[in-house]
Design a protein around this motif. Sequence first.
Motif, mmCIF file in Angstrom:
data_model
loop_
_atom_site.group_PDB
_atom_site.id
_atom_site.type_symbol
_atom_site.label_atom_id
_atom_site.label_comp_id
_atom_site.label_asym_id
_atom_site.label_seq_id
_atom_site.Cartn_x
_atom_site.Cartn_y
_atom_site.Cartn_z
ATOM 1 N N GLU A 86 25.507 29.756 -14.942
ATOM 2 C CA GLU A 86 26.163 29.306 -13.712
ATOM 3 C C GLU A 86 25.299 28.320 -12.917
ATOM 4 N N GLU A 87 23.999 28.607 -12.830
ATOM 5 C CA GLU A 87 23.125 27.729 -12.046
ATOM 6 C C GLU A 87 23.083 26.329 -12.671
ATOM 7 N N PHE A 88 22.960 26.289 -13.989
ATOM 8 C CA PHE A 88 22.953 25.000 -14.690
ATOM 9 C C PHE A 88 24.254 24.244 -14.447
ATOM 10 N N THR A 89 25.374 24.982 -14.541
ATOM 11 C CA THR A 89 26.683 24.354 -14.355
ATOM 12 C C THR A 89 26.819 23.812 -12.928
ATOM 13 N N ARG A 90 26.374 24.623 -11.947
ATOM 14 C CA ARG A 90 26.421 24.167 -10.547
ATOM 15 C C ARG A 90 25.597 22.899 -10.369
ATOM 16 N N ASN A 91 24.448 22.850 -11.041
ATOM 17 C CA ASN A 91 23.613 21.644 -10.944
ATOM 18 C C ASN A 91 24.308 20.435 -11.560
ATOM 19 N N GLN A 92 25.019 20.664 -12.654
ATOM 20 C CA GLN A 92 25.772 19.561 -13.264
ATOM 21 C C GLN A 92 26.816 19.035 -12.277
ATOM 22 N N LEU A 105 36.240 19.265 -14.910
ATOM 23 C CA LEU A 105 36.479 20.597 -15.488
ATOM 24 C C LEU A 105 37.249 20.579 -16.804
ATOM 25 N N ASN A 106 36.781 21.365 -17.759
ATOM 26 C CA ASN A 106 37.549 21.669 -18.968
ATOM 27 C C ASN A 106 38.241 23.021 -18.753
ATOM 28 N N THR A 107 38.801 23.614 -19.795
ATOM 29 C CA THR A 107 39.564 24.862 -19.621
ATOM 30 C C THR A 107 38.749 25.950 -18.919
ATOM 31 N N ASN A 150 24.017 15.727 -22.129
ATOM 32 C CA ASN A 150 23.210 14.815 -22.957
ATOM 33 C C ASN A 150 23.899 14.453 -24.261
ATOM 34 N N ARG A 151 25.172 14.063 -24.129
ATOM 35 C CA ARG A 151 25.945 13.663 -25.302
ATOM 36 C C ARG A 151 26.370 12.211 -25.103
ATOM 37 N N LEU A 152 27.229 11.950 -24.139
ATOM 38 C CA LEU A 152 27.636 10.587 -23.814
ATOM 39 C C LEU A 152 27.575 10.423 -22.299
ATOM 40 N N GLY A 153 27.322 9.219 -21.841
ATOM 41 C CA GLY A 153 27.467 8.954 -20.414
ATOM 42 C C GLY A 153 26.279 8.262 -19.779
ATOM 43 N N PHE A 154 26.555 7.630 -18.630
ATOM 44 C CA PHE A 154 25.517 6.964 -17.843
ATOM 45 C C PHE A 154 24.759 7.999 -17.024
ATOM 46 N N GLY A 155 23.458 7.752 -16.848
ATOM 47 C CA GLY A 155 22.644 8.644 -16.027
ATOM 48 C C GLY A 155 22.312 8.005 -14.694
ATOM 49 N N GLU A 156 21.549 8.741 -13.914
ATOM 50 C CA GLU A 156 21.169 8.287 -12.577
ATOM 51 C C GLU A 156 20.466 6.928 -12.639
ATOM 52 N N LYS A 157 19.593 6.745 -13.623
ATOM 53 C CA LYS A 157 18.804 5.522 -13.730
ATOM 54 C C LYS A 157 19.676 4.293 -13.999
ATOM 55 N N SER A 168 39.121 6.058 -13.300
ATOM 56 C CA SER A 168 38.551 7.386 -13.085
ATOM 57 C C SER A 168 37.064 7.382 -13.373
ATOM 58 N N VAL A 169 36.375 8.334 -12.761
ATOM 59 C CA VAL A 169 34.981 8.635 -13.101
ATOM 60 C C VAL A 169 34.931 10.114 -13.434
ATOM 61 N N PHE A 170 34.175 10.431 -14.500
ATOM 62 C CA PHE A 170 34.178 11.827 -14.928
ATOM 63 C C PHE A 170 32.881 12.225 -15.600
ATOM 64 N N SER A 171 32.756 13.515 -15.829
ATOM 65 C CA SER A 171 31.618 14.044 -16.558
ATOM 66 C C SER A 171 32.103 15.285 -17.301
ATOM 67 N N HIS A 172 31.246 15.824 -18.146
ATOM 68 C CA HIS A 172 31.658 16.965 -18.969
ATOM 69 C C HIS A 172 30.610 18.065 -18.837
ATOM 70 N N LEU A 173 31.076 19.286 -18.650
ATOM 71 C CA LEU A 173 30.177 20.420 -18.439
ATOM 72 C C LEU A 173 29.811 21.079 -19.763
ATOM 73 N N ALA A 174 28.588 21.609 -19.825
ATOM 74 C CA ALA A 174 28.051 22.094 -21.100
ATOM 75 C C ALA A 174 28.353 23.558 -21.376
ATOM 76 N N ALA A 175 28.550 24.361 -20.316
ATOM 77 C CA ALA A 175 28.562 25.816 -20.559
ATOM 78 C C ALA A 175 29.454 26.565 -19.572
#
Length: 368
Positions: A175-181, A205-207, A135-142, A161-168
Amino acid sequence: MPKAKETVLEIDLKSLEHNYRFLRSKLKAETKFLSVVKAFAYGSDSEIVALKLQELGTDYFAVAYAKEGVTLRKAGITKPILVLHPQAVNFEALIEHCLEPSIYSFGILDQFLATVQEKELDHYPIHIKFNSGLNRLGFGEKDLQKLVSRVQDNKSISVVSVFSHLAATEDKNEEEFTRNQITLFEQLSSVFCASLNIQPIRHILNTSGILNYGDAQYDMVRSGIGLYGYGNDPKIDVQLKPIATLKTIISQLHQIDPSESVGYNRAYFSKTNRTTATLPIGHADGIGRQYGKEKTHVLVKDKLAPIIGNVCMDMIMIDVTDIDCKEGDEVIIFGPQLSAHQVAKTADTISYELITGISQRVKRVYIP
Ligand SMILES: *Cc1c(COP(=O)(O)O)cnc(C)c1O
């Protein structure tokens, strides 16, 4: 390396090479590697560091803002450069230097389309950013259908490219939240690519993602902190090498009698006879006031000495009563011998903040 004669940030390019090879070793041979060199390569030196990474074979670079990309181009970086957070006011410079914008909203898409169309450009490379939960930058499902229709058949841009960024990614409890992302990114990017019949590079993926969620490496990964020698995990930290050592020297020693105070606002009082050392580094160099008042230690002759009293703009005072040292001796603030992660923790912050905060006043020196 010769002993420091003033405050310097020493940057070890062999350690950078070690970290790059370590991170690469965690990936499939065909996975591309994007080196994140924003914020002066995490407070080190973006030009020297990026040139080394280019020589080592990194596939891509990323910076936060266009201006940072312009600096890299002027330094001789020829690999593609993703600008993570472009602003419309810098589109001219971005295009002039062949920088590739992350397109994260319809607002930025419309403004970018207007610019490339006015310049009559063809297939200008862009990157589509999806919001999968940070919830920082990016297009959502809608936004998906409208996004597809806006990009479809538009010859002035090309989605590379298409990408996204993981929060945690560093937090196993999430882990469950990350898997959902990751699942959401899979869905959004699949629908988007299938609708347009394109196969751009996908990356999330980041580091810490590389280290903890390697199965989601897709076609590329984006690493910043790992390249600089910190892995957000003690087990990884021992395998990485901090590239930057912040060093200074002792300018003056003082003998402090009982009940004397040291520094501004008399924040330190000695109860006994003490020896203090004054160092030429302060909050204007990136060592904030939160590191004062005996919370944080520095290394003198391999021994820990507390920062006492308030951090000044250009100086700190440390207690060296039990350390055999003299004026001119070298002092380590952080580096391989004293991890920036540990130092940052004493002030309730993270290695990222401490290392990126070292100001441009501090001279950078290099170990090739
Ligand atoms: C800064 C940043 C990274 C790098 O993250 P590290 O944890 O330093 O590896 C990757 N992706 C995006 C979008 C970023 O903003």
